[in-house]
Design a protein around this motif. Structure first.
Motif, PDB file in Angstrom:
ATOM      1  N   SER A  78       4.482 -35.871  70.069  1.00 13.69           N
ATOM      2  CA  SER A  78       5.195 -36.780  69.191  1.00 13.69           C
ATOM      3  C   SER A  78       5.451 -36.072  67.871  1.00 13.69           C
ATOM      4  O   SER A  78       5.270 -34.862  67.746  1.00 13.69           O
ATOM      5  N   ASP A  79       5.884 -36.840  66.871  1.00 12.46           N
ATOM      6  CA  ASP A  79       6.020 -36.296  65.529  1.00 12.46           C
ATOM      7  C   ASP A  79       5.811 -37.418  64.513  1.00 12.46           C
ATOM      8  O   ASP A  79       5.814 -38.598  64.855  1.00 12.46           O
ATOM      9  N   LEU A  80       5.601 -37.026  63.266  1.00 11.21           N
ATOM     10  CA  LEU A  80       5.511 -37.949  62.139  1.00 11.21           C
ATOM     11  C   LEU A  80       6.386 -37.429  61.013  1.00 11.21           C
ATOM     12  O   LEU A  80       6.547 -36.219  60.839  1.00 11.21           O
ATOM     13  N   ARG A  81       6.928 -38.345  60.232  1.00 13.99           N
ATOM     14  CA  ARG A  81       7.622 -37.973  59.009  1.00 13.99           C
ATOM     15  C   ARG A  81       6.653 -38.193  57.857  1.00 13.99           C
ATOM     16  O   ARG A  81       6.346 -39.338  57.499  1.00 13.99           O
ATOM     17  N   ALA A 132      20.851 -39.241  64.631  1.00 17.02           N
ATOM     18  CA  ALA A 132      19.945 -38.778  65.689  1.00 17.02           C
ATOM     19  C   ALA A 132      18.660 -39.578  65.805  1.00 17.02           C
ATOM     20  O   ALA A 132      17.827 -39.277  66.656  1.00 17.02           O
ATOM     21  N   GLY A 133      18.473 -40.610  64.953  1.00 16.15           N
ATOM     22  CA  GLY A 133      17.208 -41.332  64.962  1.00 16.15           C
ATOM     23  C   GLY A 133      16.229 -40.729  63.971  1.00 16.15           C
ATOM     24  O   GLY A 133      16.516 -39.735  63.292  1.00 16.15           O
ATOM     25  N   ARG A 134      15.036 -41.315  63.893  1.00 14.59           N
ATOM     26  CA  ARG A 134      14.024 -40.873  62.933  1.00 14.59           C
ATOM     27  C   ARG A 134      13.321 -39.623  63.456  1.00 14.59           C
ATOM     28  O   ARG A 134      12.436 -39.698  64.320  1.00 14.59           O
ATOM     29  N   LEU A 135      13.712 -38.482  62.947  1.00 17.98           N
ATOM     30  CA  LEU A 135      13.092 -37.215  63.319  1.00 17.98           C
ATOM     31  C   LEU A 135      11.998 -36.889  62.324  1.00 17.98           C
ATOM     32  O   LEU A 135      12.234 -36.845  61.119  1.00 17.98           O
ATOM     33  N   GLY A 136      10.782 -36.651  62.816  1.00 19.52           N
ATOM     34  CA  GLY A 136       9.673 -36.311  61.948  1.00 19.52           C
ATOM     35  C   GLY A 136       9.730 -34.866  61.498  1.00 19.52           C
ATOM     36  O   GLY A 136      10.462 -34.043  62.057  1.00 19.52           O
ATOM     37  N   ASN A 137       8.920 -34.548  60.500  1.00 18.84           N
ATOM     38  CA  ASN A 137       8.820 -33.163  60.025  1.00 18.84           C
ATOM     39  C   ASN A 137       7.516 -32.500  60.433  1.00 18.84           C
ATOM     40  O   ASN A 137       7.243 -31.367  60.046  1.00 18.84           O
ATOM     41  N   THR A 138       6.707 -33.207  61.221  1.00 19.67           N
ATOM     42  CA  THR A 138       5.406 -32.680  61.654  1.00 19.67           C
ATOM     43  C   THR A 138       5.231 -32.978  63.138  1.00 19.67           C
ATOM     44  O   THR A 138       5.084 -34.137  63.532  1.00 19.67           O
ATOM     45  N   ALA A 139       5.273 -31.927  63.968  1.00 21.96           N
ATOM     46  CA  ALA A 139       5.073 -32.104  65.400  1.00 21.96           C
ATOM     47  C   ALA A 139       3.594 -32.294  65.706  1.00 21.96           C
ATOM     48  O   ALA A 139       2.740 -31.556  65.185  1.00 21.96           O
ATOM     49  N   LEU A 140       3.282 -33.268  66.541  1.00 24.32           N
ATOM     50  CA  LEU A 140       1.900 -33.580  66.903  1.00 24.32           C
ATOM     51  C   LEU A 140       1.643 -33.272  68.363  1.00 24.32           C
ATOM     52  O   LEU A 140       2.492 -33.521  69.222  1.00 24.32           O
ATOM     53  N   MET A 141       0.451 -32.748  68.605  1.00 25.80           N
ATOM     54  CA  MET A 141      -0.013 -32.529  69.973  1.00 25.80           C
ATOM     55  C   MET A 141      -1.326 -33.273  70.130  1.00 25.80           C
ATOM     56  O   MET A 141      -2.319 -32.946  69.497  1.00 25.80           O
ATOM     57  N   ASN A 142      -1.302 -34.319  70.931  1.00 28.77           N
ATOM     58  CA  ASN A 142      -2.445 -35.223  71.074  1.00 28.77           C
ATOM     59  C   ASN A 142      -2.926 -35.729  69.725  1.00 28.77           C
ATOM     60  O   ASN A 142      -4.122 -35.785  69.442  1.00 28.77           O
TER      61      ASN A 142
END
Length: 469
Positions: free
Chosen positions: A165-168, A188-198
């Motif tokens: 997932s991601d978070l902004r 494009a929708g809400r794109l976060g700036n921090t990719a999350l892994m689990n």
């Protein structure tokens, strides 16, 4: 051959919270409680803990794991200050358990409880999330993984769940409050700036040379599409959206695996790299730029000796095949968004041009020219399609927009006739101007949502109801 744009997600080396579930020879019943509530979670190393909303205080929410044909009972206790529900994404279940406010159940008020109870008829990789206040509730961390194990799972050294997932976040590692920003809604929708892994900032994933792992991959982001490449590795794709492929497909080291929000994939990955080496898993953004997502980090130990093993073929789930010769064909046009002129009707009202629709209603997207408002407590609308139970259909889908859309149908799965191998899916990613044919048997009665799983697109009109009776 794959189209070289498959569908899959990746996630983290961080451990998932697991609720231990019974293992019995006969079908079992598992009862759990999920409480969505505010929580603070250490997401970014060296930064303050991030204030989120989470199930049972964990990000992702607890991993629920049952066996095929087990019954799952979940008590949802709402610890938020707004209404919520739980939708069991990809699970074919009774309509009353689907978790859509105003359509399949009343919204669950703050402090109230709702009990979900259903049998998991299909094995595979699924997930859960709210369907009330979607963009904000999912975007603040409300999602979790549901694994339904096969009666005879394939022999692997490890069965690994990655949730991507991601978070902004702002500079203090806090979620920004700009949900449903006009730019996100219409682009494009809400794109976060921090990719999350689990649930954590992406970290290297530890592996051992010679082992075989099963990667269960889930994309729970609001809008981000992950487009991945495993350098110097050739994983096998064995299932999509929880359903086995008729025959496993091998990806070459240069092949990409693309997965939109809501989509899942299972890979068999043989770790053929050198001890102590690192091999990057690359992601590619909408502009075509490639970034490091994570590394396969090999331990500094000799390669594990393992005999040559065939790639497992998973047992098919009990899904009815559509009668293509006699199937009714239904056109479905995805419209709207910036980049092309459009007109639409909002909740069946007068036809509006793009400027009027956005200024008056914040609507930007449509299905067959209809834009349905995503009320937080009421997703019920007059059906766009009325299907006859037991009849076969083929949806002729056209993406007449400048943006990609992962189209998701509740309560059913369909064969994507226009993709290699004709895989079973519940969510299909359509690129701009792409067409697809989706074949299904309408065998699950009730009113079901059909919507884009870029949640800002759903909230801005790209949603509808499909009735089966």
């Amino acid at each position: 051959m794959l189209s070289r744009r498959t569908f899959f997600s990746t996630a983290s080396a961080a451990a998932l919270t697991v609720i231990a579930l019974p293992r019995m020879a006969a079908a079992a019943t598992t009862s759990v409680t999920l409480t969505p509530a505010p929580a603070t979670i250490p997401v970014v190393p060296g930064q303050p803990e991030t204030s989120l909303w989470a199930y049972n205080g964990s990000l992702p929410g607890p991993l629920l794991r049952v066996k095929q044909h087990d019954r799952l009972r979940v008590a949802l206790r709402n610890g938020l200050q707004q209404d919520t529900t739980i939708h069991w994404h990809g699970i074919r279940l009774p309509n009353a358990m689907d978790g859509v406010p105003g359509l399949t159940q009343p919204p669950v008020k703050p402090g109230a409880q709702f009990n979900y109870d259903f049998v998991c008829q299909d094995a595979g990789t699924f997930w859960y999330h709210p369907h009330a206040g979607n963009p904000e509730q999912v975007g603040r961390g409300l999602y979790g993984l549901l694994i339904v194990d096969e009666a005879s799972p394939p022999a692997v050294d490890r069965d690994v769940a990655w949730v991507l997932s991601d978070l902004r976040l702002d500079r203090a590692a806090q979620v920004t409050a700009d949900f449903n920003h006009p730019m996100d809604v219409s682009h494009a929708g809400r794109l976060g700036n921090t990719a999350l892994m689990n649930g954590r900032l992406a970290q290297p994933f530890a592996v051992n040379a010679g082992e075989r792992i099963r990667l269960r991959l889930v994309n729970t982001a609001n809008a981000r599409i992950f487009d991945l490449r495993f350098s110097d590795h050739a994983p096998w794709l064995v299932a999509l959206d929880g359903h086995p492929l008729d025959a496993p497909m091998q990806l070459g080291p240069q092949d990409r695996v693309a997965i939109g929000p809501g989509m899942r994939a299972d890979l068999i990955l043989d770790l053929t790299g050198d001890p102590a080496a690192r091999y990057t898993v690359f992601d590619r953004d909408l502009q075509g730029r490639e970034h490091r997502l994570t590394d396969l980090a090999y331990a500094d130990t000799p390669a594990k000796a393992s005999p040559s093993r065939p790639i497992p073929r998973l047992a098919a789930n009990p899904v009815a095949e559509a009668d293509l010769k006699n199937a009714e064909r239904l056109p479905l046009l995805l419209g709207g968004g910036m980049g092309v002129p459009y007109s639409l009707q909002v909740d069946g009202g007068p036809v509006l041009d793009m400027r009027q629709a956005f200024q008056q209603h914040r609507m930007a997207w449509s299905l067959n020219g209809q834009a349905m408002k995503d009320h937080a407590d009421h997703h019920g609308h007059s059906p766009l399609f009325r299907l006859t139970r037991g009849k076969s259909y083929v949806f002729e889908v056209s993406n007449d927009t400048s943006w990609p859309h992962p189209l998701h149908l509740h309560g059913h799965v369909f064969r994507v006739l226009t993709q290699p191998g004709r895989p079973w899916r519940d969510t299909v990613l359509l690129q701009p101007q792409e067409k697809a044919q989706l074949a299904l048997v309408a065998d699950n009665p009730g009113h079901w949502m059909l919507h884009c799983h870029i949640l800002e697109h759903q909230a801005a009109g790209m949603m509808a109801t499909v009735s089966v009776s």
